[in-house]
Design an enzyme around this catalytic site. Structure first.
Site, PDB file in Angstrom:
ATOM      1  N   MET A 204      25.391  11.803 -29.315  1.00  0.00           N
ATOM      2  CA  MET A 204      25.384  10.342 -29.380  1.00  0.00           C
ATOM      3  C   MET A 204      26.492   9.827 -30.311  1.00  0.00           C
ATOM      4  SD  MET A 204      21.288   9.485 -29.205  1.00  0.00           S
ATOM      5  CE  MET A 204      20.783  10.645 -30.475  1.00  0.00           C
TER       6      MET A 204
ATOM      7  N   ASP B  85      14.929  13.153 -26.167  1.00  0.00           N
ATOM      8  CA  ASP B  85      15.741  12.305 -27.046  1.00  0.00           C
ATOM      9  C   ASP B  85      14.961  12.063 -28.333  1.00  0.00           C
ATOM     10  OD1 ASP B  85      17.276  10.368 -28.245  1.00  0.00           O
ATOM     11  OD2 ASP B  85      17.619   9.221 -26.435  1.00  0.00           O
TER      12      ASP B  85
ATOM     13  N   TYR C  21      28.210   7.286 -30.868  1.00  0.00           N
ATOM     14  CA  TYR C  21      28.305   5.827 -30.906  1.00  0.00           C
ATOM     15  C   TYR C  21      27.302   5.340 -31.946  1.00  0.00           C
ATOM     16  CZ  TYR C  21      24.753   7.004 -27.377  1.00  0.00           C
ATOM     17  OH  TYR C  21      23.693   7.579 -26.703  1.00  0.00           O
TER      18      TYR C  21
ATOM     19  N   GLY D 176      11.429   9.697 -25.328  1.00  0.00           N
ATOM     20  CA  GLY D 176      11.666   9.426 -26.739  1.00  0.00           C
ATOM     21  C   GLY D 176      12.537   8.211 -26.945  1.00  0.00           C
TER      22      GLY D 176
ATOM     23  N   ASP E  23       0.801  -1.221   0.000  1.00  0.00           N
ATOM     24  CA  ASP E  23       0.000   0.000   0.000  1.00  0.00           C
ATOM     25  C   ASP E  23       0.837   1.275   0.000  1.00  0.00           C
ATOM     26  OD1 ASP E  23       1.013  -0.416   2.519  1.00  0.00           O
ATOM     27  OD2 ASP E  23      -0.824   0.139   3.580  1.00  0.00           O
TER      28      ASP E  23
ATOM     29  N   TRP F 241      15.087   5.890 -29.653  1.00  0.00           N
ATOM     30  CA  TRP F 241      14.944   5.377 -31.015  1.00  0.00           C
ATOM     31  C   TRP F 241      13.518   4.908 -31.307  1.00  0.00           C
ATOM     32  CZ3 TRP F 241      17.510   5.497 -35.449  1.00  0.00           C
ATOM     33  CH2 TRP F 241      17.198   4.585 -36.440  1.00  0.00           C
ATOM     34  N   THR F 242      12.944   4.132 -30.393  1.00  0.00           N
ATOM     35  CA  THR F 242      11.639   3.516 -30.640  1.00  0.00           C
ATOM     36  C   THR F 242      10.488   4.492 -30.486  1.00  0.00           C
ATOM     37  OG1 THR F 242      12.529   1.403 -29.856  1.00  0.00           O
ATOM     38  CG2 THR F 242      10.143   1.594 -29.961  1.00  0.00           C
TER      39      THR F 242
END
Length: 584
Positions: free
Chosen positions: A423, A355, A425, A314, A287, A316-317
């Site tokens: 980003m 993002d 990478y 946000g 609770d 990528w997906t």
């Protein structure tokens, strides 16, 4: 909470906490957590309680439970009786009926937090005052509580977490952070271990200024890590990572129908944590108002007061919703503010991260809102969230001629953000199934790189050339590798037949796995690569991360961040390299 201590163990203090873990109508699951809150070990424990008529235990685990009528007794298993100071153990049972336990005792003592007949709990001590305030410590003082049988000691709380138990009326708190606010309260305990009312609160600020040249060290924590990866907020503490981070981005919230929405309510704020999985070692109750990752982040911040947490939306997906949302920027910002500042978890978050992959360009989906959309979004969010709230954005590192950096007005938006997470990478990977093999996060270009402008230095330099201040740029690094299979060439540039096998997805693997299964065999462009069998992987090691951090400092960048924290080793090898590399 019912807290209990035996008079025969005056040097010890312990609590027993009951929670109804679930209720399915015809029955329920109950759990007791016994915790040693004292300074000496407990060798054995017995919990006793009464159930009203009609409520009873039908089966139990991790303790031996018996009853005489409606009086129930649970004794520790042989392997669970010894509890060191601060340790806890949980046992559970299935039951029937709707009653709650009462008249609880632990090792024969009365409930801590209840009252003993004829023995009142202590009064509240005086509100503490602070003196001898320095950069990293201060001394607290308070006036004594009163009690009809005598005060035994005082618990001192900093930002809601107990940090000391003392017998006197002062405590010197050490290990603090410069120029930081801390809130203190004090609570008295009598000779029967009954706790009184907490004192009034004092907020005191340590002296000094943040260290010159100090850098931001941020890491993404993903909500889905609590599932298959079994990676929880507690791991940030036990690995030593939390002490080295300055900021955590919690990923992700969704963007739907023009507004910010919760991404995964179960992981975010519904999941009940057991004592062994919790930052504070206390099990969630059925609770309590807030559970899940949000509550664990709250507990982590209590333990590491320097940490700031941002809610990231946000990724990528879930970037597809930004286009619709930006048809009304003010309304979009309003919806995000209302979600992040929800009273249930407003204290957890210190900022918001957007993002969007990618404004006026293509990621999983494409946006054609125009170059001004980035500036318009950040301006609307700064207006809504105000000047003191952290506002950041993860942005593209595509520095190719006419690439994604050129598609949106990142420079115009920079005036509204605290910093950008660049980003740097995923430049290359096995989405190009036949190769050529290339490091996914090169710091610099190199002979044979598949795409010019696809390296960290090029991205940072291009953003600076557009007028974005160096200190508003964070260098991105990955705590993972990307790889191919069917590769015969050890050096970069080889052909492949497809993505290498990964634990969670093809062509992707955590550093903590790769360091053992495919150790680095060379470096290129300032990052490591490895050839093992017919697989070829690229990833950062502590050595290449150290070099990247040195480069970031030489460029005057604001710091660095990682995607994402679960890929590191249990002792935080990569986070340690980031921390050491960014020290002044």
């Amino acid at each position: 909470m019912v807290g209990l201590a035996t008079p025969a163990q005056a040097a010890t203090s312990a609590t027993a906490t009951y929670a109804k873990a679930s209720d399915w109508g015809s029955g329920f699951e109950g759990r007791w957590t016994v915790k040693n809150t004292g300074t000496t070990a407990i060798s054995a424990w017995t919990v006793e309680w009464d159930f009203p008529a009609g409520t009873r235990v039908t089966s139990a685990w991790d303790a031996d439970v018996t009853n005489t009528g409606d009086h129930w007794t649970a004794k520790n298993k042989s392997w669970a009786g010894s509890l060191a100071p601060g340790a806890s153990v949980t046992f559970g049972f299935n039951g029937t009926g709707s009653g709650a336990p009462s008249n609880c005792k632990l090792n024969g003592g009365s409930c801590d937090g209840g009252t003993i007949p004829g023995d009142n709990p202590p009064s509240a001590p005086g509100t503490p005052t602070a003196s001898a305030i320095g950069d990293t410590q201060l001394t607290l003082s308070w006036t004594a509580a009163t009690d009809d049988k005598g005060v035994k000691n005082y618990d001192v709380y900093r930002d809601g977490t107990k940090v000391a138990t003392v017998t006197g009326l002062t405590h010197t708190d050490t290990g603090l952070t410069k120029a930081t606010d801390y809130t203190y309260t004090v609570q008295a305990r009598d000779s029967a271990d009954q706790l009184g009312t907490q004192s009034g609160a004092l907020t005191a600020r340590t002296t000094g200024k943040p260290d010159a040249g100090s850098k931001i060290k941020m890491g993404y924590f993903t909500q889905w890590g609590v599932y298959g990866r079994n990676f929880h907020v507690k791991n940030l503490d036990t690995s030593g990572t939390a002490a080295k981070l300055t900021h955590i981005n919690y990923a992700f919230g969704n963007v739907q129908n023009g507004r910010c929405t919760i991404g995964d309510s179960y992981a975010d704020y519904e999941k009940a944590y057991t004592a062994d999985q919790s930052v504070d070692g206390v099990a969630d109750t059925w609770d309590q108002p807030l559970r899940g990752n949000f509550n664990q982040l709250r507990e982590l911040k209590k333990k590491h007061p320097h940490l700031k947490v941002l809610f990231s939306f946000g990724g990528w997906t879930w970037s597809g919703g930004f286009t619709q949302a930006m048809q009304n920027p003010a309304q979009f910002a309003e919806s995000c503010y209302n979600l992040v500042e929800d009273p249930r978890w407003a204290d957890v978050f210190d900022g918001i991260d957007l993002d969007w992959e990618y404004p006026n360009a293509c990621g999983l989906t494409c946006d054609t809102s125009g170059p001004a959309v980035m500036k318009n979004m950040m301006q609307a969010f700064r207006t809504k969230f105000g000047p003191n709230y952290l506002l950041t954005a993860a942005i593209t590192a595509d520095a190719s001629n006419g690439g994604k950096i050129d598609k949106a007005d990142y420079a115009g938006a920079a005036q509204y953000v605290n910093w950008y997470n660049v980003m740097t990478y995923d430049f290359f990977g096995a989405w190009a199934a036949q190769g050529p093999t290339a490091p996914h996060s090169p710091l610099n270009t190199y002979a044979g790189i598949p795409q010019e402008g696809f390296n960290s230095a090029a991205a940072i330099n291009k953003l600076k050339a557009k007028g974005i201040a160096s200190e508003k740029l964070l260098l991105g690094v990955g705590f993972y590798g990307r790889g191919w299979t069917g590769v015969t060439q050890a050096t970069p540039g080889g052909t492949a037949t497809g993505p290498a096998q990964g634990t969670y997805e093809p062509g992707f693997e955590d550093y903590k796995v790769l360091k053992n299964t495919c150790p680095a065999t060379g470096t290129v462009g300032g990052t490591a690569y490895a050839k093992c069998g017919n697989n070829w992987w690229s990833y950062d090691t502590p050595a290449t991360l150290g070099a990247k951090m040195s480069w970031a400092k030489s460029q005057g960048l604001g710091g660095s961040f990682t995607w994402e924290l679960s890929g590191d080793t249990a002792n935080g090898e990569l986070m340690t390299a980031m921390d050491n590399g960014l020290k002044p």
